[in-house]
Design an enzyme around this catalytic site. Structure first.
Site, PDB file in Angstrom:
ATOM      1  N   GLY A 264       0.833  -1.196   0.000  1.00  0.00           N
ATOM      2  CA  GLY A 264       0.000   0.000   0.000  1.00  0.00           C
ATOM      3  C   GLY A 264       0.861   1.235   0.000  1.00  0.00           C
ATOM      4  O   GLY A 264       2.082   1.159  -0.158  1.00  0.00           O
TER       5      GLY A 264
ATOM      6  N   ASP B 113     -11.068   5.245   5.706  1.00  0.00           N
ATOM      7  CA  ASP B 113     -10.717   4.723   4.384  1.00  0.00           C
ATOM      8  C   ASP B 113     -11.448   3.423   4.078  1.00  0.00           C
ATOM      9  O   ASP B 113     -10.829   2.422   3.724  1.00  0.00           O
ATOM     10  CB  ASP B 113      -9.193   4.540   4.306  1.00  0.00           C
ATOM     11  CG  ASP B 113      -8.676   4.528   2.871  1.00  0.00           C
ATOM     12  OD1 ASP B 113      -9.477   4.742   1.937  1.00  0.00           O
ATOM     13  OD2 ASP B 113      -7.471   4.291   2.684  1.00  0.00           O
TER      14      ASP B 113
END
Ligand SMILES: Nc1ncnc2c1ncn2[C@@H]1O[C@H](COP(=O)(O)OP(=O)(O)OP(=O)(O)O)[C@@H](O)[C@H]1O
Ligand SMILES: [Mg+2]
Lengths: 251, 306
Positions: B33, B141
Site C-alpha cells: 500500500g 478509508d
C-alpha cells in the site's frame, strides 16, 4: 504554518529566479510546494528541473501530475507539508531535550506519546496556504481542474480543527508591471472561482519568481489574517452568484 | 525508507525486533500500500501479520489507533501484538505485528461466492463500524481492499491509516468513496462519513463499471449524491436496498447502528415474500432466506439437544 502552493505547467521566463524567490520564502518561514500540471506531452526537461528546484529551495515537495490527479495531489502535498513542519519542530525539541536525532530513535512506548503530540499539533495548528496559479495561455484548458483542486483543498482545510485559510493569486497580473494579482483574500471557505477564472486574460509571460516574492510579502502584510469585514470573504465567496464584485486588490 | 516500488523481502527473511527482541519469519507478502508492505509472518508457532512502514511516524500513528481500540475492547484478544524496529542490510525498518486476518476483499468475495452475500456482509460491516464509532474513531478509508471477508460473510477491517478521532479531518481516504468528492458533505470525521463510504462500496462492488464510468465522465461541479442514487435505481441487485443507500448517500443516518438496524430490516423484509414489494423475491434475497431457514433449523436442533 505558512505554505505557498505554486501550480504551473512550465518554466518561468521573466524576472528574478523563482528558485531564489522560493529560497527567500523558506527563509521567512513559508514552505513552497509545486504542482506541475501536464495533460498531453510533458513540462519539458527544463520545466521539470525548475519545478523540482523551486520546491527544493522552498523546503517543500513537487509533483508533476495530470489534471485528473491534481486535487488529490494538492491535498496530499498540503497535508504532508503540515506533518513535515510539525515533525521537524518536534524533532528539534527532542534533540535539545533528549539529545536524540528524531522520534525514530525513541523506544516504541515513548514514540507513541510523541507521535500523539505530533498528530494533535498537525490537526490544531493554524495553517495558511496561498495558492499561486500560473495563468499563462497554455494553462487555460487546465483551469477547471485548478478550480476544482482549490475547492477540494478548501474542504480538507475546513475539516481541520485548527484555524485554516487559503488565499488565491494568479500570475502574471493584469497590468504590465504586476507580477501577480490577488483573486481571493484569506478565507476559510473558498468556493468556486469560476467567475474569476473566466475573466482571466491569459498572457504569454511567466514571471514566477517575482510572483512568488509578491506572495511572500502578502504573508508579511496580512499576517494571515482572515478578513471579516462585511464585504470581504463572504462576498468573495458568493461572487459567482452576483456575477463579479471583485476585490480590487492589485499587487 | 522503503517504497512499494522497492523490492519485497524474500520469504524466510527474519526480522529481529530491536527493542522487544521478538523474531518474525516472513512467509509471504499479503499486500502493498501507500504506507508500507504487509507480510504473513510467524513468531515461533504463532502466525501473524507484520506491517513494515515507510515513515516511523505514520506507522506509529496507526499503531496508536490499534492500541487504543485494544484498550477499549478488552473482551476480545488484542489485535496489535508488537511495535518495534528491525535492522536489515544496515537499514532500519519500523514495523508492527498484528493478528493475521484471513479473507479476501469484499469485491473478490462477492465475485467468488455470489452477490447474494452482500446482505449479511453489509450488516456485519455496519456493526463493526458502529463499534469503532462507539470507541471514538471513524475508520475513514472504507474501500474494498480494507474490508476483508472470510467464511460465511465474516468481516474484518484492515489498514487503520485512515482512522480519525471523531471531529477531526479525515486522515486518509480514497477519492471515489469520499463524501467531499461527491459534494455530499464535509471531510470531518463523523459516523455518517463511514456510512456514506459503505454505500459507495456496494455500488463499487456490484456495479463497478458504471460507477467508474460515471467518475470519468461527470464534471466536478455536477458531482452529487443523486448521481449515485440514479445508478442504484437502475441496478437490479442494488435496487432492493435503494432506500438504505439513498439515506446513506444523503447523510441521513446519524449512527452506524441506526444504519445497521435499517439494513437488517430491509434484508428481512425482502426475505419474506409477503411483505416484499409485488410479492417478488429478488434472487439474492431468496438465497438469504434459504440461509436463514437453515440457521433456524440448526438452532432448533441445538435446542432439542439441550
Ligand atoms: N492484518 C492483516 N491480515 C491480513 N492481511 C492484511 C492485514 N493487514 C493488511 N493486509 C493486507 O495488506 C494490504 C495492504 O495493507 P494496508 O492497507 O495496511 O497498507 P497501506 O500501505 O496502508 O495501504 P493503503 O495504500 O491502502 O493505505 C491490505 O489491503 C490487505 O490485503
Ligand atoms: Mg489499504
Amino acid at each position: 504554518m505558512n505554505q505557498i502552493l505554486l501550480i504551473t505547467d512550465g518554466g518561468s521566463n521573466v524576472g528574478e529566479s523563482p528558485v531564489i524567490a522560493a529560497a527567500q520564502a523558506y527563509a521567512e518561514g513559508i514552505t513552497v510546494n509545486v504542482a506541475g500540471v501536464v495533460d498531453d506531452g510533458s513540462v519539458g526537461e527544463q520545466g521539470a528541473v525548475e519545478i523540482a528546484e523551486i520546491a527544493r529551495a522552498g523546503g517543500g515537495m513537487s509533483r508533476i501530475v495530470s489534471t485528473r490527479l491534481l486535487s488529490q495531489t494538492v491535498q496530499m502535498m498540503t497535508r504532508q507539508t503540515v506533518q513535515g513542519t510539525i515533525r521537524q519542530a518536534v524533532n528539534q525539541e527532542l534533540r535539545q531535550l533528549l539529545g536524540v536525532e528524531s522520534v525514530a530513535e525513541l523506544p516504541p512506548a515513548k514514540r507513541a506519546e510523541v507521535v500523539r503530540v505530533m498528530e494533535d499539533l498537525s490537526e490544531n495548528s493554524p495553517l495558511r496556504v496561498a495558492l499561486l496559479i500560473d495563468a499563462s495561455g497554455s494553462m487555460k484548458p487546465k483551469l477547471a481542474a485548478v478550480e476544482e483542486a482549490i475547492r477540494d483543498l478548501g474542504l480538507s482545510l475546513q475539516a481541520r480543527k485548527g484555524e485554516s485559510a487559503v488565499a488565491v493569486f494568479h500570475f502574471p497580473g493584469e497590468l504590465s508591471n504586476e507580477a501577480c494579482m490577488l483573486d481571493l483574500d484569506w478565507t476559510d471557505a473558498p468556493s468556486r472561482l469560476g467567475a474569476i477564472f473566466a475573466k482571466l486574460r491569459m498572457k504569454g509571460t511567466t514571471p514566477t519568481g517575482p510572483a512568488l516574492l509578491r506572495v511572500v510579502e502578502f504573508f508579511r502584510e496580512t499576517c494571515g489574517k482572515i478578513n471579516t469585514e462585511p464585504q470581504q470573504p463572504t462576498t468573495l465567496i458568493k461572487r459567482d452568484d452576483n456575477g463579479g464584485v471583485r476585490s480590487d486588490y492589485v499587487v | 525508507m522503503i517504497t512499494s516500488s522497492e523490492k519485497q523481502l524474500p520469504p524466510g527473511t527474519v526480522l529481529r525486533g530491536k527493542w522487544n527482541g521478538k523474531r518474525y519469519r516472513l512467509e509471504r507478502l499479503l499486500g502493498l500500500g501507500a504506507n508500507g508492505q504487509v507480510y504473513l509472518a510467524s513468531n515461533g508457532s504463532r502466525t501473524c501479520a507484520v506491517k513494515i512502514g515507510k515513515e516511523t511516524e505514520d506507522l506509529q500513528a496507526e499503531a496508536n489507533v490499534l492500541a487504543s481500540l485494544d484498550q477499549r475492547e478488552r473482551r476480545r484478544p488484542p489485535f496489535l501484538l508488537d511495535v518495534d524496529d528491525a535492522e536489515l542490510q544496515g537499514r532500519r525498518f519500523p514495523f508492527y505485528a498484528m493478528q493475521y486476518v484471513p479473507g479476501s476483499p469484499v469485491k473478490t468475495y462477492l465475485r467468488q461466492h455470489g452477490a447474494q452475500w452482500f446482505g449479511v456482509i453489509g450488516y456485519r460491516l455496519l456493526e463493526r463500524l458502529a463499534e469503532l464509532h462507539e470507541a471514538g474513531w471513524v475508520f475513514g478509508d472504507v474501500k474494498s481492499d480494507n474490508v476483508l471477508v472470510s467464511d460465511y460473510g465474516r468481516v474484518a477491517l484492515v489498514d487503520y491509516g485512515g482512522a480519525t478521532g471523531i471531529g477531526r479531518g479525515v486522515r486518509q481516504f480514497t477519492e471515489i468513496y469520499d463524501r467531499g468528492y461527491w459534494a455530499a458533505g464535509s471531510r470531518t470525521a463523523d459516523p455518517a462519513y463511514d456510512v456514506f463510504a459503505v454505500a459507495v462500496l456496494w455500488i463499487h462492488a456490484l456495479d463497478g463499471k458504471r460507477l467508474l464510468q460515471l467518475t470519468r465522465t461527470l464534471l466536478p461541479q455536477n458531482r452529487h449524491p443523486r448521481e449515485l442514487v440514479e445508478l442504484v435505481r437502475t441496478n437490479p441487485t442494488l435496487q432492493p436496498m435503494e432506500s438504505w443507500l439513498d439515506r446513506a448517500l444523503y447523510g441521513r443516518f446519524q449512527h452506524a447502528r441506526e444504519a445497521g438496524e435499517y439494513w437488517r430490516a430491509l434484508v428481512h423484509a425482502a426475505a419474506h415474500p409477503k411483505t416484499a414489494r409485488e410479492g417478488q423475491v429478488p434472487g439474492w434475497m431468496a438465497g438469504l432466506l434459504a440461509a436463514s431457514v437453515l440457521l433456524c433449523g440448526t438452532a432448533a436442533v441445538i435446542w432439542f439437544l439441550h
